[in-house]
Design an enzyme around this catalytic site. Structure first.
Site, mmCIF file in Angstrom:
data_model
loop_
_atom_site.group_PDB
_atom_site.id
_atom_site.type_symbol
_atom_site.label_atom_id
_atom_site.label_comp_id
_atom_site.label_asym_id
_atom_site.label_seq_id
_atom_site.Cartn_x
_atom_site.Cartn_y
_atom_site.Cartn_z
ATOM 1 N N PRO A 118 1.626 25.294 17.441
ATOM 2 C CG PRO A 118 0.643 26.217 19.342
ATOM 3 C CD PRO A 118 0.315 25.454 18.095
ATOM 4 C CB CYS A 119 7.106 24.624 16.973
ATOM 5 S SG CYS A 119 7.892 26.181 17.458
ATOM 6 C CD GLN A 120 5.920 27.142 21.840
ATOM 7 O OE1 GLN A 120 5.122 26.441 21.216
ATOM 8 N NE2 GLN A 120 5.796 28.464 21.926
ATOM 9 C CE1 TYR A 122 5.144 17.067 17.845
ATOM 10 C CE2 TYR A 122 4.499 19.208 16.997
ATOM 11 C CZ TYR A 122 4.186 17.901 17.310
ATOM 12 O OH TYR A 122 2.923 17.427 17.082
#
Length: 412
Positions: A118-120, A122
């Site tokens: 999950p990229c949230q 970053y």
């Protein structure tokens, strides 16, 4: 899916990255995903590939038309195909996942591991000021990814994430990731790639980290950028007009496919379009949508402080002035917030006056029209579909990445 080249997909989502590898003749050993609706989407896509390979595509079409239920579709597929989808949380369930994969393929060599946590944590882009948790555990999910590298020892891995992973915490997170994977025996390199260079009609920049076993003496592949540029009209031109809240199971196409839809295989043989449904909207939102379309026709974007005060949905007129945005003819970047509302994705046709449909969102992400997005409840999938699409890797981009990985493995 009988290829000798194998892969595991971690944090698989709806399978956009996996689709690229399947289309490039890799065989999935496992897809690991925490979201139940996304796992159902993965199973339905595996059902599609199985039935296509076995010349039984008419059963899949029957499902798309609603003539058979999901359980009936799955009953046509061998259990050892559907059981490759593992609904579990990486990090909390690793031993369970390892056991499941070992049961599926006790002696199989894993050639590639793909996926992106999950990229949230970053991300530097959002619809509201980000309030990251201190010591957000999502920033260390690369450690969990590394545990799979350590156990299955693939020749190559592909790790996808947002550009912010390179600069987050002054670059500390990426440096830690790189050092850790190097300690596992991999050379590691990252490049910033843009989906528009792969035939996707959006400016969607992603960091693609590729690692390969040091003894293979490989290098990061070169990608040739696509020179032909397409626009929104190339995506929307053949789709029928629909009203806000419309929820038909399927529609007939309104026009023959254009060059983009054919060359990129978004229109790919089926004679109906599914999931061309959209949200209902209240009258206040529709007034704002109309104003936004009118502004775009004048060559400018509607700013939140230009909305009449009685119609504003938020008092703040200084932050995120582009809260309402029409999908213009220039590439329009898909963001995960589409699962929350459609204000950033207003359809440009004033006669329809709505946000874009699930199918239109999927096309922006370059998913083919026979890709079906599931919800946990079979007839309630709209929000789940938008969430899956917003977080996905565009398949057209994934195909090109997979082709290069295949060349690396084959020594080309």
């Amino acid at each position: 899916m009988t290829s000798s080249l194998t892969y595991i997909d971690l944090f698989a989502g709806a399978g956009g990255l996996s689709e690229g590898f399947i289309q490039s003749d890799f065989r999935p050993i496992a897809h690991v995903e925490i979201d139940k609706a996304a796992c159902l989407t993965l199973k339905t896509r595996l059902a599609f590939h199985y039935l296509k390979q076995n010349k039984q595509s008419e059963s899949y079409i029957s499902y798309l038309k609603g003539e058979i239920k999901r359980k009936d579709l799955y009953a046509l597929i061998p259990d050892n195909t559907l059981s490759t989808v593992i609904n579990a949380a990486i990090g909390k369930s690793n031993q369970f996942i390892f056991d499941k994969i070992d049961e599926l393929t006790p002696t199989t060599q894993i050639d590639v591991i793909i996926g992106g946590p999950p990229c949230q944590a970053y991300s530097i882009v959002g619809r509201a000021p980000l309030k990251h948790k201190k010591n957000d555990e999502r920033t260390t999910l690369y450690l969990e990814y590394g545990k799979f590298l350590n156990k299955y020892n693939p020749k190559i891995f592909v790790f996808e994430n947002v550009p912010g992973i390179l600069s987050s915490a002054d670059g500390k997170h990426y440096k830690n990731l790189q050092n850790y994977y190097k300690s596992l025996g991999y050379e590691v390199e990252a490049k910033l790639l843009n989906a528009i260079d792969f035939g996707v009609i959006q400016n969607r920049k992603r960091v693609i980290i590729i690692g390969w076993k040091k003894e293979l003496q490989l290098s990061y592949p070169d990608f040739i950028c696509e020179q032909q540029r397409y626009t929104r009209d190339d995506i929307f031109s053949d789709l029928p007009e629909i009203a806000p809240g419309e929820n038909n199971r399927f529609h007939q196409y309104a026009a023959i496919p254009n060059e983009y839809l054919l060359s990129k295989e978004l229109r790919n043989g089926i004679d109906i379009v599914t999931q061309h449904i959209t949200r209902p909207h209240n009258l206040r939102d529709l007034k704002i949508y109309e104003l936004a379309i009118e502004k775009l026709a004048e060559g400018e974007r509607l700013k939140h402080n230009q909305i009449p005060q009685e119609d504003r949905t938020q008092k703040n007129t200084t932050d995120f002035l582009d809260r309402f945005k029409v999908v213009g003819n220039e590439p329009h970047t898909m963001i995960a917030h589409i699962a929350k509302d459609g204000h950033h994705f207003i359809h440009p046709d004033k006669k329809q006056l709505r946000s874009i449909s699930v199918r239109e969102a999927a096309r922006i992400q370059s998913f083919p029209d026979n890709y079906y997005f599931e919800g946990v409840k079979e007839d309630q999938y709209r929000t789940a579909a938008f969430r899956q699409i917003g977080n996905a890797v565009p398949p057209l981009m994934a195909i090109r990445i997979a082709e290069k990985i295949k060349e690396m493995l084959n020594g080309k």
